[in-house]
Design an enzyme around this catalytic site. Sequence first.
Site, PDB file in Angstrom:
ATOM      1  N   ILE A  63       0.857  -1.190   0.000  1.00 50.43           N
ATOM      2  CA  ILE A  63       0.000   0.000   0.000  1.00 50.43           C
ATOM      3  C   ILE A  63       0.895   1.243   0.000  1.00 50.43           C
ATOM      4  O   ILE A  63       1.023   1.934   1.017  1.00 50.43           O
ATOM      5  CB  ILE A  63      -0.951   0.016   1.223  1.00 50.43           C
ATOM      6  CG1 ILE A  63      -1.657  -1.324   1.393  1.00 50.43           C
ATOM      7  CG2 ILE A  63      -1.976   1.141   1.073  1.00 50.43           C
ATOM      8  CD1 ILE A  63      -2.464  -1.434   2.687  1.00 50.43           C
ATOM      9  N   PRO A  64       1.548   1.528  -1.134  1.00 46.10           N
ATOM     10  CA  PRO A  64       2.353   2.750  -1.177  1.00 46.10           C
ATOM     11  C   PRO A  64       1.441   3.959  -0.980  1.00 46.10           C
ATOM     12  O   PRO A  64       0.360   4.028  -1.563  1.00 46.10           O
ATOM     13  CB  PRO A  64       2.990   2.725  -2.562  1.00 46.10           C
ATOM     14  CG  PRO A  64       2.276   1.682  -3.336  1.00 46.10           C
ATOM     15  CD  PRO A  64       1.571   0.794  -2.389  1.00 46.10           C
ATOM     16  N   HIS A  65       1.905   4.880  -0.144  1.00 47.57           N
ATOM     17  CA  HIS A  65       1.069   6.040   0.162  1.00 47.57           C
ATOM     18  C   HIS A  65       1.924   7.215   0.582  1.00 47.57           C
ATOM     19  O   HIS A  65       3.035   7.042   1.078  1.00 47.57           O
ATOM     20  CB  HIS A  65       0.072   5.706   1.268  1.00 47.57           C
ATOM     21  CG  HIS A  65       0.716   5.269   2.545  1.00 47.57           C
ATOM     22  ND1 HIS A  65       1.149   3.969   2.740  1.00 47.57           N
ATOM     23  CD2 HIS A  65       1.029   5.940   3.680  1.00 47.57           C
ATOM     24  CE1 HIS A  65       1.687   3.860   3.943  1.00 47.57           C
ATOM     25  NE2 HIS A  65       1.633   5.050   4.536  1.00 47.57           N
ATOM     26  N   CYS A  66       1.382   8.406   0.354  1.00 53.11           N
ATOM     27  CA  CYS A  66       2.064   9.621   0.777  1.00 53.11           C
ATOM     28  C   CYS A  66       1.093  10.797   0.674  1.00 53.11           C
ATOM     29  O   CYS A  66       0.007  10.685   0.123  1.00 53.11           O
ATOM     30  CB  CYS A  66       3.306   9.894  -0.067  1.00 53.11           C
ATOM     31  SG  CYS A  66       2.961  10.388  -1.778  1.00 53.11           S
ATOM     32  N   TYR A 112      -7.557  10.340   4.278  1.00 48.46           N
ATOM     33  CA  TYR A 112      -6.297   9.637   4.023  1.00 48.46           C
ATOM     34  C   TYR A 112      -6.093   8.447   4.958  1.00 48.46           C
ATOM     35  O   TYR A 112      -5.955   7.307   4.507  1.00 48.46           O
ATOM     36  CB  TYR A 112      -5.148  10.637   4.143  1.00 48.46           C
ATOM     37  CG  TYR A 112      -3.762  10.085   3.948  1.00 48.46           C
ATOM     38  CD1 TYR A 112      -3.323   9.673   2.697  1.00 48.46           C
ATOM     39  CD2 TYR A 112      -2.869  10.000   5.011  1.00 48.46           C
ATOM     40  CE1 TYR A 112      -2.039   9.196   2.512  1.00 48.46           C
ATOM     41  CE2 TYR A 112      -1.581   9.531   4.834  1.00 48.46           C
ATOM     42  CZ  TYR A 112      -1.171   9.131   3.584  1.00 48.46           C
ATOM     43  OH  TYR A 112       0.102   8.660   3.402  1.00 48.46           O
TER      44      TYR A 112
END
Length: 150
Positions: A63-66, A112
């Site tokens: 789950i790449p997130h930023c 988010y």
Amino acid sequence: MILRDFLTPERVDLHLDGTTRDEILDSLVSLLGLDDRSRTTLARTLRRRENLGSTGIGKGIAIPHCRSLVVNRLHLAYGRHAGGVDFESIDGKPASHFFLIVAPPLEVSGQYLPTLGRIAQFARDPEVPAKLAAMHTAEELFRLLDAKGM
């Protein structure tokens, strides 16, 4: 919050290209339809985030997130890589399923973290990795999300 509300067929790629973590991140970012400069900035931000600690949560899922100034609202994309890619996941296995989450730094809606939590909850379901691997269309992903109440 329903994950399906943040996904469109254009943001789903069941045949991601790339053999490295960085190439996968680039492919995921390209699904968001951003201009070249924004894509470059976002990919760099995601790489920095991954260098802090992998977002590979195991069972073939990452789950790449930023947060980034290049977006003004939450964006979600899904990509699948048939062979899997080393994502330095916590279980040491390659990741094949990638849920990208990007949100602006100041997000009034507060979506988010709940979105990140919903995807993690979805990924913990023992049936999910096999069902994700068996999909042939974006519509099947949407039906799976609906069936799981996501």
